[in-house]
Design a protein around this motif. Structure first.
Motif, mmCIF file in Angstrom:
data_model
loop_
_atom_site.group_PDB
_atom_site.id
_atom_site.type_symbol
_atom_site.label_atom_id
_atom_site.label_comp_id
_atom_site.label_asym_id
_atom_site.label_seq_id
_atom_site.Cartn_x
_atom_site.Cartn_y
_atom_site.Cartn_z
ATOM 1 N N SER A 301 0.755 -1.132 0.041
ATOM 2 C CA SER A 301 -0.019 -0.146 0.007
ATOM 3 C C SER A 301 0.767 1.231 -0.003
ATOM 4 O O SER A 301 0.386 2.180 -0.762
ATOM 5 C CB SER A 301 -1.008 0.074 1.086
ATOM 6 O OG SER A 301 -0.091 0.335 2.479
ATOM 7 N N VAL A 302 2.087 1.373 0.594
ATOM 8 C CA VAL A 302 2.918 2.262 0.802
ATOM 9 C C VAL A 302 3.484 2.426 -0.602
ATOM 10 O O VAL A 302 3.608 3.587 -1.213
ATOM 11 C CB VAL A 302 3.969 2.016 1.848
ATOM 12 C CG1 VAL A 302 4.937 3.290 1.898
ATOM 13 C CG2 VAL A 302 3.303 2.306 3.265
ATOM 14 N N GLN A 305 1.116 3.541 -3.218
ATOM 15 C CA GLN A 305 0.671 5.069 -2.876
ATOM 16 C C GLN A 305 1.967 6.045 -3.333
ATOM 17 O O GLN A 305 1.625 7.178 -4.022
ATOM 18 C CB GLN A 305 0.623 5.312 -1.494
ATOM 19 C CG GLN A 305 0.200 6.653 -0.832
ATOM 20 C CD GLN A 305 -1.582 6.789 -0.945
ATOM 21 O OE1 GLN A 305 -2.209 6.376 -1.865
ATOM 22 N NE2 GLN A 305 -2.024 7.665 -0.061
ATOM 23 N N TYR A 308 2.104 6.059 -7.261
ATOM 24 C CA TYR A 308 1.025 6.508 -8.106
ATOM 25 C C TYR A 308 1.041 8.158 -7.750
ATOM 26 O O TYR A 308 0.881 9.090 -8.707
ATOM 27 C CB TYR A 308 -0.227 6.095 -7.311
ATOM 28 C CG TYR A 308 -1.414 6.406 -8.277
ATOM 29 C CD1 TYR A 308 -1.858 5.839 -9.326
ATOM 30 C CD2 TYR A 308 -2.396 7.750 -7.698
ATOM 31 C CE1 TYR A 308 -2.889 6.355 -10.200
ATOM 32 C CE2 TYR A 308 -3.548 7.915 -8.398
ATOM 33 C CZ TYR A 308 -3.765 7.286 -9.602
ATOM 34 O OH TYR A 308 -4.743 7.699 -10.309
ATOM 35 N N PHE A 309 1.474 8.629 -6.509
ATOM 36 C CA PHE A 309 1.719 9.742 -6.235
ATOM 37 C C PHE A 309 2.520 10.674 -7.239
ATOM 38 O O PHE A 309 2.327 11.719 -7.724
ATOM 39 C CB PHE A 309 2.045 10.147 -4.695
ATOM 40 C CG PHE A 309 2.118 11.695 -4.285
ATOM 41 C CD1 PHE A 309 1.047 12.297 -3.787
ATOM 42 C CD2 PHE A 309 3.356 12.574 -4.493
ATOM 43 C CE1 PHE A 309 0.985 13.412 -3.384
ATOM 44 C CE2 PHE A 309 3.320 13.531 -3.906
ATOM 45 C CZ PHE A 309 2.169 14.206 -3.325
ATOM 46 N N ARG A 316 -3.723 10.263 -5.149
ATOM 47 C CA ARG A 316 -3.377 9.283 -4.216
ATOM 48 C C ARG A 316 -4.549 8.151 -4.571
ATOM 49 O O ARG A 316 -5.427 8.254 -4.936
ATOM 50 C CB ARG A 316 -3.796 9.528 -2.896
ATOM 51 C CG ARG A 316 -2.625 10.749 -2.261
ATOM 52 C CD ARG A 316 -2.695 11.244 -0.829
ATOM 53 N NE ARG A 316 -1.846 11.907 -0.376
ATOM 54 C CZ ARG A 316 -1.604 13.052 -0.603
ATOM 55 N NH1 ARG A 316 -2.353 14.057 -1.301
ATOM 56 N NH2 ARG A 316 -0.527 13.523 0.102
ATOM 57 N N ILE A 317 -4.100 7.020 -4.183
ATOM 58 C CA ILE A 317 -4.807 5.687 -4.195
ATOM 59 C C ILE A 317 -5.572 5.424 -3.105
ATOM 60 O O ILE A 317 -6.946 5.590 -3.061
ATOM 61 C CB ILE A 317 -3.875 4.493 -4.741
ATOM 62 C CG1 ILE A 317 -3.180 4.653 -5.793
ATOM 63 C CG2 ILE A 317 -5.166 3.238 -4.568
ATOM 64 C CD1 ILE A 317 -2.345 3.469 -5.944
ATOM 65 N N PHE A 318 -4.991 5.753 -2.145
ATOM 66 C CA PHE A 318 -5.709 5.654 -0.589
ATOM 67 C C PHE A 318 -5.828 7.132 -0.098
ATOM 68 O O PHE A 318 -5.031 7.829 -0.327
ATOM 69 C CB PHE A 318 -4.809 4.590 0.135
ATOM 70 C CG PHE A 318 -4.582 3.264 -0.479
ATOM 71 C CD1 PHE A 318 -5.419 2.523 -0.487
ATOM 72 C CD2 PHE A 318 -3.208 3.106 -0.888
ATOM 73 C CE1 PHE A 318 -5.412 1.169 -1.279
ATOM 74 C CE2 PHE A 318 -2.816 1.903 -1.469
ATOM 75 C CZ PHE A 318 -4.052 0.992 -1.522
ATOM 76 N N ARG A 319 -6.672 7.063 1.026
ATOM 77 C CA ARG A 319 -6.525 8.544 1.832
ATOM 78 C C ARG A 319 -5.378 8.659 2.434
ATOM 79 O O ARG A 319 -4.690 9.901 2.563
ATOM 80 C CB ARG A 319 -7.684 8.444 2.442
ATOM 81 C CG ARG A 319 -9.011 8.435 1.872
ATOM 82 C CD ARG A 319 -10.299 8.534 2.795
ATOM 83 N NE ARG A 319 -11.523 8.410 2.135
ATOM 84 C CZ ARG A 319 -12.751 8.714 2.620
ATOM 85 N NH1 ARG A 319 -12.924 9.117 3.918
ATOM 86 N NH2 ARG A 319 -13.967 8.629 2.032
ATOM 87 N N ALA A 321 -1.562 6.169 3.530
ATOM 88 C CA ALA A 321 -0.819 4.940 3.543
ATOM 89 C C ALA A 321 0.055 5.254 4.953
ATOM 90 O O ALA A 321 0.627 5.960 5.064
ATOM 91 C CB ALA A 321 -0.141 4.710 2.408
ATOM 92 N N ILE A 323 -2.161 1.227 4.729
ATOM 93 C CA ILE A 323 -3.417 0.977 4.324
ATOM 94 C C ILE A 323 -4.147 1.243 5.684
ATOM 95 O O ILE A 323 -5.651 1.497 5.476
ATOM 96 C CB ILE A 323 -3.694 -0.250 3.685
ATOM 97 C CG1 ILE A 323 -5.134 -0.529 3.240
ATOM 98 C CG2 ILE A 323 -3.348 -1.472 4.606
ATOM 99 C CD1 ILE A 323 -5.470 0.489 2.195
ATOM 100 N N HIS A 326 -5.841 4.462 6.077
ATOM 101 C CA HIS A 326 -6.926 4.663 5.013
ATOM 102 C C HIS A 326 -8.427 4.234 5.696
ATOM 103 O O HIS A 326 -9.316 5.035 5.640
ATOM 104 C CB HIS A 326 -6.813 3.844 3.827
ATOM 105 C CG HIS A 326 -7.602 3.750 2.705
ATOM 106 N ND1 HIS A 326 -8.006 4.739 1.808
ATOM 107 C CD2 HIS A 326 -8.720 2.900 2.648
ATOM 108 C CE1 HIS A 326 -9.085 4.654 1.120
ATOM 109 N NE2 HIS A 326 -9.688 3.204 1.632
#
Length: 359
Positions: A301-302, A305, A308-309, A316-319, A321, A323, A326
């Motif tokens: 998840s990190v 994230q 993708y950032f 961001r994928i997650f609010r 990281a 997870i 999130h």
């Protein structure tokens, strides 16, 4: 050491034969480590509080974590001694693999201690530099990998779940692979340590699975029946894994929500590395991905994230990281996140053990 002392009298006192069984000594190691954590936990917490060794909360972290600032950290100073004392008391000190795992626990614990010390005592909120910490981890893991590579009881072939006839031989590439397993597991557990009891619960569950793997790998007949690699000396590692379970449960008593103490890097880095070392010596390296699936998910998840950032220029994928943050920001209460992640860890551990019959 106690085990060896007892064996001196085994010929004269027949009931002492029970100490020859690894299963019995694993239970003793678990209970011993549990008692040590219970007994010394309050004292360690009070000493850390007196020394003002408190948790630093990052500004970018969830707002709900702000009240946790100042909670005693470096709880690994309770966990690791409990594991070591119990392991060395009930395992066979003549077993080299025991000392390999002990070395991993101590060396990664020292790296984590240095990082925590700089953050809390020296008030350097960054701790060790990322490159410096990673270099130290690689060095400690490299020493371990070389020892395992030359150890006569281990080979460089991989055991792959579900594919009993496919055992690729890594040869010299086993060394970087072993380094990756140890360092990767260490940092994955470290990333998971973000909520009260979130990391220590799944860690204890994962070590429980490796109690089983270590015992089976060290039993010639069972290993042959299950068609898993036989490592004669690996049986003693179940004693260390049992000690880790006991120390973890004892620590969880104080780390459960709301936490009285956090394990810090001294705990998370060493426990993760110890888990990786247990996977290597039992020849169940690939299964670690399933046993520690929660840690893998947290680490990925990190990675996703951050990647993708950078690729999207700030999206961001997650609010947030890792997870678990999130789900916090989605409105899940912290205890709900923790318990649900524990449930996932139990399911993954059971699935990993089931692979023993699916070869």
């Amino acid at each position: 050491m106690i085990y060896k002392l007892i064996m001196l009298f085994q010929a004269d006192v027949t009931w002492l034969n029970v100490f020859r069984y690894i299963t019995f000594r694993t239970i003793l190691a678990t209970l011993t480590a549990l008692c040590i954590s219970f007994l010394f936990g309050p004292w360690v917490i009070s000493r850390l509080r007196a020394l003002q060794i408190g948790q630093y909360i990052r500004e970018e972290g969830p707002a709900s974590h702000k009240p946790k600032a100042g909670t005693p950290t470096m709880g690994g100073c309770l966990i690791i001694p409990a594991i070591l004392a119990s392991s060395l008391a009930w395992s066979d000190p003549a077993n080299l693999l025991v000392w390999v795992v002990v070395f991993v626990l101590v060396s990664f614990g020292a790296i984590g201690f240095a990082d925590d010390y700089l953050k809390t005592v020296r008030k350097n909120n960054r701790g060790l530099s990322p490159s410096g910490k990673f270099s130290l981890q690689v060095c400690a893991a490299l020493i371990t990998a070389i020892v395992l590579y030359v150890y006569p009881g281990l080979d460089t072939r991989l055991s792959i779940p579900f594919l009993k006839n496919i055992t690729p031989d890594l040869g010299l590439f086993y060394i970087p692979f072993a380094v990756f397993v140890i360092v990767g597991a260490s940092n994955a557990v470290n990333l998971t340590d973000g909520l009260d009891g979130l990391a220590i619960g799944p860690t204890a569950i994962a070590f429980t699975a490796y109690v089983v793997f270590a015992y089976l790998a060290g039993h010639f007949k069972i290993a042959a029946y299950l068609q898993i690699p036989y490592v004669g000396a690996a049986g003693e590692i179940s004693v260390i894994c049992g000690a880790a379970v006991g120390a973890g449960l004892g620590f969880l008593w104080f780390n459960a929500y709301p936490a009285e103490i956090f394990m810090g890097d001294v705990g998370s880095l060493s426990l993760g590395a110890g888990l990786g070392a247990a996977a290597l010596v039992t020849k169940q390296e690939i299964v670690l991905v399933l046993v520690g699936g929660l840690f893998v998910f947290e680490a990925l998840s990190v990675i996703f994230q951050v990647g993708y950032f950078k690729l999207t220029g700030g999206h961001r994928i997650f609010r947030m990281a890792p997870i678990h943050h999130h789900f916090e920001l989605k409105g899940w209460p912290e205890p709900k996140v923790i318990v649900r992640f524990w449930i996932i860890s139990i399911i993954l551990a059971l699935m990993s053990i089931s692979t023993l019959k699916l070869r």
